[in-house]
Design a protein around this motif. Structure first.
Motif, short mmCIF file in Angstrom:
data_model
loop_
_atom_site.label_atom_id
_atom_site.label_comp_id
_atom_site.label_asym_id
_atom_site.label_seq_id
_atom_site.Cartn_x
_atom_site.Cartn_y
_atom_site.Cartn_z
N CYS A 1 0.85 -1.20 0.00
CA CYS A 1 0.00 0.00 0.00
C CYS A 1 0.88 1.24 0.00
O CYS A 1 1.85 1.33 0.75
CB CYS A 1 -0.91 -0.01 1.22
N ASP A 2 0.54 2.22 -0.84
CA ASP A 2 1.34 3.44 -0.95
C ASP A 2 1.00 4.50 0.10
O ASP A 2 1.77 5.42 0.32
CB ASP A 2 1.15 4.07 -2.34
N ASP A 3 -0.16 4.39 0.73
CA ASP A 3 -0.62 5.40 1.69
C ASP A 3 0.00 5.11 3.06
O ASP A 3 -0.30 4.08 3.68
CB ASP A 3 -2.14 5.37 1.76
#
Length: 154
Positions: free
Chosen positions: A8-10
């Motif tokens: 996940c990039d967040d």
């Protein structure tokens, strides 16, 4: 067990999901503790809660309620986001997963944190969305003033 936030990039999602996942991985007990939740406050602190099951279902306490209580014990800061992770039963595939708050927790969280967002699964992975979008017609009582737009209450 793989981290449900892997890839996940967040950063906020990774923090909340990883914290909840680590917590339930350590504290899971079949038929007792199946879900952990992590809530982020506006000051950047993370507070955790653990699902506490009971023989009488109504007496059970959800992980999200526990995280809310843990946060309110130590801060008055706004609560900005929450994530809950469910640990698999022994008969299920060995993968923890993000779960949205149940209906009761949606009501409770919006009573105490009207602007809170939640992490949910989507076809494209994990995403953050306003909890109010999962509960668009929240009950509004008269115990205390509401900070949410309530619309017509005739």
């Amino acid at each position: 067990m793989p981290d449900p936030a892997a890839g996940c990039d967040d950063e906020r999602v990774r923090l909340l999901v990883s914290t909840a996942s680590e917590t339930i991985s350590r504290r899971y007990v079949l038929a007792r503790h199946q879900i952990a939740a992590a809530v982020l406050d506006a000051d950047g602190a993370v507070h955790v809660g653990l699902h506490v099951d009971a023989m009488v279902g109504r007496a059970a306490v959800c992980a999200e309620a526990g995280a809310l209580s843990a946060a309110r014990l130590v801060t008055d800061a706004d609560l900005v986001a929450i994530a809950a992770v469910r640990f698999p039963k022994p008969t299920e595939a060995p993968a923890a997963r993000v779960v949205p708050p149940c209906g009761l927790c949606r009501e409770l969280l919006l009573d105490h944190a009207p602007g809170i967002s939640t992490v949910v699964g989507s076809p494209n992975g994990l995403k953050v969305m306003p909890l109010g979008e999962l509960l668009p017609h929240k009950y509004v009582g008269t115990k205390w003033p509401s900070t949410r737009e309530t619309g017509d209450v005739s």
